[in-house]
Design a protein around this motif. Structure first.
Motif, mmCIF file in Angstrom:
data_model
loop_
_atom_site.group_PDB
_atom_site.id
_atom_site.type_symbol
_atom_site.label_atom_id
_atom_site.label_comp_id
_atom_site.label_asym_id
_atom_site.label_seq_id
_atom_site.Cartn_x
_atom_site.Cartn_y
_atom_site.Cartn_z
ATOM 1 N N SER A 1 24.595 -9.398 -4.920
ATOM 2 C CA SER A 1 23.853 -8.777 -6.028
ATOM 3 C C SER A 1 23.307 -7.437 -5.556
ATOM 4 N N ASP A 2 23.021 -6.585 -6.505
ATOM 5 C CA ASP A 2 22.517 -5.241 -6.192
ATOM 6 C C ASP A 2 21.465 -4.873 -7.232
ATOM 7 N N MET A 3 20.256 -4.607 -6.757
ATOM 8 C CA MET A 3 19.175 -4.284 -7.696
ATOM 9 C C MET A 3 18.582 -2.916 -7.330
ATOM 10 N N PRO A 4 18.674 -1.953 -8.243
ATOM 11 C CA PRO A 4 18.059 -0.657 -7.932
ATOM 12 C C PRO A 4 16.530 -0.759 -8.004
ATOM 13 N N LEU A 5 15.849 0.006 -7.163
ATOM 14 C CA LEU A 5 14.371 0.006 -7.173
ATOM 15 C C LEU A 5 13.879 1.236 -7.954
ATOM 16 N N ALA A 6 12.668 1.706 -7.670
ATOM 17 C CA ALA A 6 12.099 2.821 -8.458
ATOM 18 C C ALA A 6 13.051 4.028 -8.439
ATOM 19 N N ASP A 7 13.083 4.781 -9.547
ATOM 20 C CA ASP A 7 13.988 5.942 -9.639
ATOM 21 C C ASP A 7 13.826 6.861 -8.427
ATOM 22 N N ASN A 8 12.574 7.099 -8.083
ATOM 23 C CA ASN A 8 12.287 7.957 -6.926
ATOM 24 C C ASN A 8 11.526 7.131 -5.892
ATOM 25 N N PRO A 9 12.106 6.922 -4.712
ATOM 26 C CA PRO A 9 11.414 6.077 -3.722
ATOM 27 C C PRO A 9 10.108 6.734 -3.267
ATOM 28 N N PRO A 10 9.171 5.952 -2.726
ATOM 29 C CA PRO A 10 7.872 6.515 -2.324
ATOM 30 C C PRO A 10 7.978 7.738 -1.418
ATOM 31 N N ILE A 11 8.991 7.795 -0.579
ATOM 32 C CA ILE A 11 9.105 8.956 0.326
ATOM 33 C C ILE A 11 9.258 10.253 -0.468
ATOM 34 N N SER A 12 9.719 10.131 -1.726
ATOM 35 C CA SER A 12 9.978 11.353 -2.502
ATOM 36 C C SER A 12 8.685 12.121 -2.800
ATOM 37 N N VAL A 13 7.518 11.424 -2.815
ATOM 38 C CA VAL A 13 6.275 12.166 -3.101
ATOM 39 C C VAL A 13 5.924 13.117 -1.950
ATOM 40 N N MET A 14 6.490 12.850 -0.771
ATOM 41 C CA MET A 14 6.216 13.723 0.380
ATOM 42 C C MET A 14 7.429 14.569 0.753
ATOM 43 N N GLY B 1 15.594 16.648 -2.216
ATOM 44 C CA GLY B 1 16.988 16.407 -2.590
ATOM 45 C C GLY B 1 17.676 15.381 -1.709
ATOM 46 N N ARG B 2 16.929 14.797 -0.772
ATOM 47 C CA ARG B 2 17.550 13.837 0.159
ATOM 48 C C ARG B 2 16.842 12.474 0.100
ATOM 49 N N THR B 3 16.274 12.145 -1.064
ATOM 50 C CA THR B 3 15.559 10.869 -1.172
ATOM 51 C C THR B 3 16.110 10.069 -2.364
ATOM 52 N N PRO B 4 17.349 9.591 -2.258
ATOM 53 C CA PRO B 4 17.951 8.866 -3.386
ATOM 54 C C PRO B 4 17.260 7.531 -3.629
ATOM 55 N N GLN B 5 17.495 7.004 -4.806
ATOM 56 C CA GLN B 5 16.958 5.691 -5.185
ATOM 57 C C GLN B 5 17.385 4.625 -4.155
ATOM 58 N N SER B 6 16.466 3.721 -3.839
ATOM 59 C CA SER B 6 16.797 2.624 -2.910
ATOM 60 C C SER B 6 17.276 1.405 -3.691
ATOM 61 N N HIS B 7 17.890 0.491 -2.959
ATOM 62 C CA HIS B 7 18.433 -0.722 -3.592
ATOM 63 C C HIS B 7 18.076 -1.955 -2.782
ATOM 64 N N GLN C 1 0.830 -1.200 0.000
ATOM 65 C CA GLN C 1 0.000 0.000 0.000
ATOM 66 C C GLN C 1 0.872 1.261 0.000
ATOM 67 N N TYR C 2 1.972 1.193 0.773
ATOM 68 C CA TYR C 2 2.849 2.366 0.928
ATOM 69 C C TYR C 2 3.986 2.355 -0.090
ATOM 70 N N GLY C 3 4.046 1.295 -0.906
ATOM 71 C CA GLY C 3 5.129 1.198 -1.892
ATOM 72 C C GLY C 3 6.409 0.630 -1.309
ATOM 73 N N VAL C 4 6.299 -0.226 -0.276
ATOM 74 C CA VAL C 4 7.516 -0.773 0.348
ATOM 75 C C VAL C 4 8.343 -1.610 -0.634
ATOM 76 N N HIS C 5 7.725 -2.010 -1.753
ATOM 77 C CA HIS C 5 8.439 -2.789 -2.770
ATOM 78 C C HIS C 5 9.165 -1.884 -3.766
ATOM 79 N N LEU C 6 8.986 -0.562 -3.618
ATOM 80 C CA LEU C 6 9.548 0.367 -4.605
ATOM 81 C C LEU C 6 10.712 1.175 -4.048
ATOM 82 N N GLY C 7 10.867 1.146 -2.737
ATOM 83 C CA GLY C 7 11.965 1.889 -2.135
ATOM 84 C C GLY C 7 11.557 2.488 -0.798
ATOM 85 N N ARG C 8 12.438 3.348 -0.297
ATOM 86 C CA ARG C 8 12.279 3.938 1.044
ATOM 87 C C ARG C 8 10.929 4.647 1.192
ATOM 88 N N VAL C 9 10.335 4.430 2.353
ATOM 89 C CA VAL C 9 9.030 5.027 2.660
ATOM 90 C C VAL C 9 9.180 5.922 3.894
#
Ligand code: NAP
Length: 411
Positions: free
Chosen positions: A283-296, A304-310, A121-129
């Motif tokens: 292994s290292d897999m990048p997630l969404a370009d902008n993690p969910p926290i970036s919308v807030m 400027g402090r919400t880099p892509q998660s891995h 729901q919060y996008g935990v599969h896409l990166g930092r929340v």
């Protein structure tokens, strides 16, 4: 006395709901457990009914002709490879099932529908929340984010409930600790098989395969039994109507606290230098370009402090599970201990690699549920031990004999 329908009755979350209702036969007189397969012998108040939720509504209505209830617990789930397909299949299953109840004229008898979803729901599969995640956090815009099948399911539920003037509840569990045969996301079974194979390999070590960063960050877990208790409480609690709730154990945990306990159970030790060793299978897999926290980010003052998660695996679990020496160790162990041989192949290595490899916190607030009157709580390590005991009884795991006796202060 109320009656219930539970879909996904053989799943890691649905199965516990069936058992929780079955523990109170005076209160829940008839429980229809729906799934394609039947894997358990149920208590007498439970009736198993075959259903294929991917069938069309007319066909399903025929299958459901003798099935009606006051409450529906919808915990069915089918995993597909893309979020588009997940949204299609899981949305369609819910929609057709509700339509079938409408065709049979049983929809209007319903009092409340409880839909099981999760922290995606919060996008935990896409990166930092955001920490903590609270139910009022905004839904992620689609696009730029991929479709979220929980959003579609909730929209279907809201529209159906409004049309029939019935109530609804949605649950958001996370990283479920539970028992199920052959499901898609099973953390407890895979980490314990990983540990049992390390014991068999004889090195004496149990290296954490996930992210070195996440090892010291926090996660919030959901014991499947606690989730079932929550669902049954939420079905009738007046303050729960027409609300979505996070459902986690009520503690926060880190793998740096849990992993040494798991190692001790298998009489292994966590290598002191586990993250400083050469890691040929990392292994290292990048997630969404902008993690969910970036919308807030703007409102939070984090622009400027919400880099892509891995997802950073020190030992990639999918690669590890395919190694000939690993497979051979499991074969040997399973043969000697009389274990279910295909448990290794069915273990969800990719999912577990993802859960352990994320490099951000997953802290989930239970404040809303508590304000509505929920008092449940479960210690996460104890819930993991209970599930491991069950996996041993079911001959999926060998009997572990070790016990965690406390922290060593040696440097
Ligand atoms: N597991 C986790 O760690 C976790 C964490 C957070 C949220 N969730 C969410 O919780 C929900 C339930 O997931 P789960 O992990 O409990 O699933 P699961 O263990 O994989 O169980 C899925 C259930 O759905 C049933 N099902 C699948 N396809 C069906 C079909 N065509 N017709 C009828 N029944 C069907 C399965 O029964 P048959 O195969 O016998 O038909 C099974 O009972 C999902 O929304 C999931 O995303 C799970």
């Amino acid at each position: 006395m109320p009656t219930a329908i539970v879909t996904g009755a053989t799943g890691i979350l649905g199965r516990e709901i069936v058992y929780e209702l079955g523990r109170h036969p005076q209160e829940w007189t008839t429980v229809h457990a729906l799934s394609r397969s039947k894997k358990d012998a149920y208590p007498s108040s439970i009736v198993h009914n075959y259903i294929d939720l991917t069938a069309d509504a007319q066909k399903m209505a025929k299958e459901l002709k003798d099935v009606s209830a006051d409450y529906v617990f919808f915990a069915a789930y089918l995993q597909r490879d893309s979020e588009e397909d997940n949204t299609k299949v899981n949305g369609d299953m819910l929609e057709s099932f509700l339509k079938a109840l409408e065709i049979n004229n049983t929809a209007s008898n319903l009092k409340r529908i409880i839909l099981v979803t999760g922290a995606k729901q919060y996008g935990v599969h896409l990166g930092r929340v955001k920490s903590p995640m609270v139910e009022s956090d905004p839904w992620l815009p689609e696009p730029p984010y991929p479709p979220n099948f929980y959003y579609r399911q909730q929209r279907i539920l809201h529209a159906f409930s409004a049309k029939h003037d019935i109530e609804w509840v949605v649950t958001y569990p996370n990283d479920v600790i539970g028992f199920a045969k052959g499901n898609f996301m099973n953390l407890a079974a895979s980490i314990s098989i990983y540990a049992a194979v390390h014991r068999e390999l004889g090195t004496g070590d149990l290296p954490f395969p996930g992210s070195a960063t996440f090892y010291e960050k926090f996660d919030s877990f959901t014991y499947s039994r606690l989730h079932a208790e929550f669902c049954v409480w939420a079905a009738t609690a007046p303050g729960a109507a027409n609300q979505a709730f996070n459902v986690v154990n009520g503690d926060v945990e880190s793998w740096s606290n849990l992993w040494p306990r798991l190692a001790a159970r298998y009489r292994l030790r966590v290598p002191a230098d586990q993250f400083a060793r050469p890691a040929p299978d990392a292994s290292d897999m990048p997630l969404a370009d902008n993690p969910p926290i970036s919308v807030m980010a703007k409102g939070l003052g984090l622009q400027g402090r919400t880099p892509q998660s891995h997802v950073e695996q020190t030992i990639d679990l999918t690669k590890w599970s395919q190694k000939p020496e690993v497979k051979a160790a499991w074969e040997r162990l399973a043969e000697r201990e009389g274990l279910e041989k295909d448990a290794f192949g069915k273990a969800t290595w990719m999912f577990t690699g993802f859960v352990l490899g994320r490099n951000y916190d997953l802290i989930i607030s239970m404040s809303k549920a508590r304000a509505a009157g929920w008092t449940g709580y479960h210690d996460t390590w104890e819930s993991l031990e209970k599930v491991l005991d069950e996996l041993e009884r079911e001959k999926i795991l060998p009997k572990a004999t070790g016990k965690f006796v406390g922290w060593s202060m040696q440097n």
